[in-house]
Design a protein around this motif. Structure first.
Motif: not given
Length: 306
Positions: A236-238, A259-260, A294-297
């Protein structure tokens, strides 16, 4: 025997930081400047690698040590880092050196003591933590409303509040539907129908908890199944990396973003897994970050398995 940590870095400042931090956590610390020097040592309990020299490492020999591995100052957006995460024991990546001290204390303590559960470990001492048992849709809805109201009350920006609520929703859906589906071998199409409103698949409640120390807001969701595995997280990280920049919206208004989506929305993600017993997902949000910060990832990822 004392808990041993070996650090590989040629950077003197980072070396001092690692000695101080890991020593404070009760570890006996050895620092090496080259991979060849490090591999002459006896196998430690924990290895901390400076990303700038990790290409020098013989990963096959390192895996044979059986130690847990932490990579600092690296990025989860690199393909070679994702490939490394598939390796045995390579369960921790921290992107920012300046964040390493506090994170390393928690990580090394959890590895040494095998006490992995609890979001309190990631918050300042004394923070009030709220928890709610969730079994059905109505309880989930009420808990999410309460969580969002809490985040708004303490001054979290609206965009981040929306992500906090959506991440909690997805983690609860995973705990109430996906985890029991894996446990009982329920077909994916039936699990998806249950997600759409037909009721939970199991009898176990999910536990939602949250708190904030003014620096970061932490939320966790725990199930009593323990079916999540490291390979699924890395996959999911990929997906999250490949889809970065795409709109983070629920397709068709349905639940279950995957989950990604969680990985694409948090500052740090922690998975605590006791196989066959429990999974606790902890999502951390930097409530002080502004603009692009503040952006995700996820900038950091930790996977603990007992």
């Amino acid at each position: 025997m004392p808990f041993r940590a070996v650090c590989l870095t040629p950077d003197q400042l980072l070396s001092r930081t690692l000695r101080r931090t890991l020593g404070a956590a009760g570890s006996h610390v050895e620092v090496c400047e080259t991979a060849a020097e490090m591999m002459q040592l006896d196998a430690p309990d924990l290895v901390v690698l400076d990303a700038r020299v990790r290409t020098e490492v013989d990963w096959e020999r390192l895996s044979a040590w059986g130690a847990k591995v932490v990579i600092v100052a690296d990025s989860l957006e690199r393909n070679d880092v994702l490939a490394l995460l598939h390796g045995a024991g390579i369960d921790h990546v921290m992107a920012r050196v300046e964040e390493a001290e506090e994170d390393l204390v928690v990580t090394s303590s959890k590895v040494a003591r095998k006490d992995i559960f609890g979001l309190e470990k990631y918050l300042a001492w004394g923070v009030t933590v709220t928890e709610r048992q969730v079994r059905r849709y109505e309880e989930k809805r009420d808990a999410l409303v309460e969580l969002a109201a809490y985040a708004e009350e303490i001054g979290v920006r609206r965009q981040v509040v929306a992500r906090i609520e959506a991440v909690a929703d997805e983690l609860l859906m995973n705990a109430l539907y996906d985890a029991p589906a894996l446990r009982y071998g329920v077909e994916p199409r039936i699990a998806e129908r249950a997600r759409a409103g037909l009721g939970p698949l199991g009898d176990e409640a999910a536990l939602l908890r949250w708190g904030c120390d003014g620096r970061q807001l932490a939320l966790s969701v725990r199930d009593n199944y323990g079916e999540l595995r490291k390979d699924a997280i890395v996959e999911h990280l990929a997906q999250a990396r490949a889809g970065r920049g795409a709109p983070l919206a629920k397709p068709g208004g349905g639940a279950g973003l995957g989950l990604y989506f969680v990985i694409s929305s948090v500052t740090e993600l922690v998975a605590n897994i006791s196989p066959g017993h429990a999974t606790e997902m902890i999502a951390l949000f930097d409530v002080k970050a502004t603009g692009r910060e503040s952006l995700g990832y996820a900038r950091s990822l930790h996977i603990f398995t007992t």
